[in-house]
Design a protein around this motif. Sequence first.
Motif, mmCIF file in Angstrom:
data_model
loop_
_atom_site.group_PDB
_atom_site.id
_atom_site.type_symbol
_atom_site.label_atom_id
_atom_site.label_comp_id
_atom_site.label_asym_id
_atom_site.label_seq_id
_atom_site.Cartn_x
_atom_site.Cartn_y
_atom_site.Cartn_z
ATOM 1 N N MET A 127 0.847 -1.185 0.000
ATOM 2 C CA MET A 127 0.000 0.000 0.000
ATOM 3 C C MET A 127 0.888 1.242 0.000
ATOM 4 O O MET A 127 1.737 1.403 0.884
ATOM 5 N N PRO A 128 0.744 2.121 -1.009
ATOM 6 C CA PRO A 128 1.565 3.328 -1.054
ATOM 7 C C PRO A 128 1.434 4.149 0.225
ATOM 8 O O PRO A 128 0.348 4.328 0.755
ATOM 9 N N GLY A 129 2.554 4.645 0.694
ATOM 10 C CA GLY A 129 2.555 5.434 1.909
ATOM 11 C C GLY A 129 2.835 4.650 3.164
ATOM 12 O O GLY A 129 3.139 5.219 4.206
ATOM 13 N N SER A 130 2.739 3.314 3.074
ATOM 14 C CA SER A 130 2.964 2.488 4.254
ATOM 15 C C SER A 130 4.444 2.324 4.558
ATOM 16 O O SER A 130 4.833 2.181 5.715
ATOM 17 N N VAL A 131 5.280 2.304 3.525
ATOM 18 C CA VAL A 131 6.707 2.083 3.730
ATOM 19 C C VAL A 131 7.315 3.140 4.656
ATOM 20 O O VAL A 131 8.037 2.790 5.595
ATOM 21 N N PRO A 132 7.064 4.440 4.460
ATOM 22 C CA PRO A 132 7.639 5.429 5.384
ATOM 23 C C PRO A 132 7.197 5.226 6.827
ATOM 24 O O PRO A 132 8.000 5.410 7.754
ATOM 25 N N LEU A 133 5.941 4.842 7.038
ATOM 26 C CA LEU A 133 5.454 4.624 8.402
ATOM 27 C C LEU A 133 6.140 3.423 9.045
ATOM 28 O O LEU A 133 6.554 3.471 10.207
ATOM 29 N N LEU A 134 6.255 2.345 8.287
ATOM 30 C CA LEU A 134 6.931 1.154 8.801
ATOM 31 C C LEU A 134 8.406 1.455 9.061
ATOM 32 O O LEU A 134 8.960 1.062 10.093
ATOM 33 N N TRP A 135 9.034 2.156 8.118
ATOM 34 C CA TRP A 135 10.454 2.436 8.279
ATOM 35 C C TRP A 135 10.711 3.327 9.483
ATOM 36 O O TRP A 135 11.718 3.158 10.179
ATOM 37 N N ALA A 136 9.839 4.271 9.748
ATOM 38 C CA ALA A 136 10.023 5.137 10.915
ATOM 39 C C ALA A 136 10.063 4.313 12.192
ATOM 40 O O ALA A 136 10.882 4.572 13.096
ATOM 41 N N GLN A 137 9.223 3.294 12.283
ATOM 42 C CA GLN A 137 9.211 2.434 13.471
ATOM 43 C C GLN A 137 10.445 1.541 13.513
ATOM 44 O O GLN A 137 11.041 1.335 14.580
ATOM 45 N N ILE A 138 10.844 1.013 12.346
ATOM 46 C CA ILE A 138 12.039 0.167 12.292
ATOM 47 C C ILE A 138 13.280 0.979 12.649
ATOM 48 O O ILE A 138 14.132 0.542 13.428
ATOM 49 N N ALA A 139 13.384 2.189 12.095
ATOM 50 C CA ALA A 139 14.543 3.037 12.366
ATOM 51 C C ALA A 139 14.636 3.400 13.847
ATOM 52 O O ALA A 139 15.730 3.416 14.428
ATOM 53 N N ALA A 140 13.497 3.667 14.470
ATOM 54 C CA ALA A 140 13.487 3.991 15.895
ATOM 55 C C ALA A 140 13.977 2.791 16.708
ATOM 56 O O ALA A 140 14.722 2.943 17.683
ATOM 57 N N TRP A 141 13.550 1.592 16.303
ATOM 58 C CA TRP A 141 13.987 0.375 16.999
ATOM 59 C C TRP A 141 15.496 0.187 16.825
ATOM 60 O O TRP A 141 16.214 -0.124 17.782
ATOM 61 N N LEU A 142 15.983 0.369 15.603
ATOM 62 C CA LEU A 142 17.410 0.205 15.345
ATOM 63 C C LEU A 142 18.233 1.218 16.134
ATOM 64 O O LEU A 142 19.279 0.876 16.694
ATOM 65 N N ARG A 143 17.782 2.450 16.169
ATOM 66 C CA ARG A 143 18.505 3.497 16.890
ATOM 67 C C ARG A 143 18.684 3.121 18.362
ATOM 68 O O ARG A 143 19.752 3.354 18.949
ATOM 69 N N GLN A 144 17.669 2.500 18.935
ATOM 70 C CA GLN A 144 17.715 2.150 20.353
ATOM 71 C C GLN A 144 18.444 0.841 20.615
ATOM 72 O O GLN A 144 19.224 0.737 21.566
ATOM 73 N N HIS A 145 18.195 -0.182 19.769
ATOM 74 C CA HIS A 145 18.676 -1.527 20.080
ATOM 75 C C HIS A 145 19.882 -1.973 19.241
ATOM 76 O O HIS A 145 20.656 -2.826 19.703
ATOM 77 N N ALA A 146 20.015 -1.441 18.036
ATOM 78 C CA ALA A 146 21.120 -1.852 17.151
ATOM 79 C C ALA A 146 21.793 -0.607 16.576
ATOM 80 O O ALA A 146 21.738 -0.349 15.374
ATOM 81 N N PRO A 147 22.438 0.197 17.423
ATOM 82 C CA PRO A 147 22.987 1.483 16.979
ATOM 83 C C PRO A 147 24.044 1.361 15.890
ATOM 84 O O PRO A 147 24.161 2.250 15.046
ATOM 85 N N LEU A 148 24.822 0.282 15.885
ATOM 86 C CA LEU A 148 25.837 0.125 14.850
ATOM 87 C C LEU A 148 25.186 -0.020 13.480
ATOM 88 O O LEU A 148 25.611 0.611 12.501
ATOM 89 N N THR A 149 24.132 -0.842 13.400
ATOM 90 C CA THR A 149 23.422 -1.008 12.140
ATOM 91 C C THR A 149 22.766 0.306 11.715
ATOM 92 O O THR A 149 22.800 0.677 10.538
#
Length: 203
Positions: A1-23
């Motif tokens: 669904m167009p527009g869903s990728v940015p929303l999903l990525w925002a959540q994934i990026a927030a998780w990575l920033r907190q739990h996998a900072p090197l990645t």
Amino acid sequence: MPGSVPLLWAQIAAWLRQHAPLTFEKLNPPADARALAELASELGTELPPDLVELLQNFNGADQARGVTGIILLPPGYHVMDSSRIARDTAQRASIWGDAWRSTWIALGSDLCGGCLVLDAHPQPPYGRIFEFDEVEGPFGSAWDSLNDLLTEMLALLEGRSVGLAHRIPSDYPRAPDPLKAAIHNGELEWERQTGDRLPSGPR
């Protein structure tokens, strides 16, 4: 669904920033309009909207800075930058000939010869994004869209399973191996577990 990728990525990026900072730190800045236009020109096709949305959030990870921490997408792929996507896709098309379809875009690399393919065709035979083995061709796990892959990725990061992956080829008698996200020294890794057996025969 167009527009869903940015929303999903925002959540994934927030998780990575907190739990996998090197990645998270290994991710490139977003691709600009020029980089996207050059990619479309070199591929000779209009870019799928979900791929554009992903690259507008981050333009892959630069392998030149080292391979530690760059694995991102399950079950173990790093996202190539726009210039590498164009080169890798052209190289695979040259090697595989007619077996490599003109709508296939090599999006991710497992660093061992395999890749993750995004099919720009609206009704692909294997699902819109799938694993491509360097020997077997399309073989492994597939998802109906990049949106589905990111949805599954987010669920796995949060310790859930949504079961959006399916196996290719369709008559392969085993479900995709369950995956588990693991963090080692700030680096995201994907661990495979033994999958359940399914009845043989086409889906």
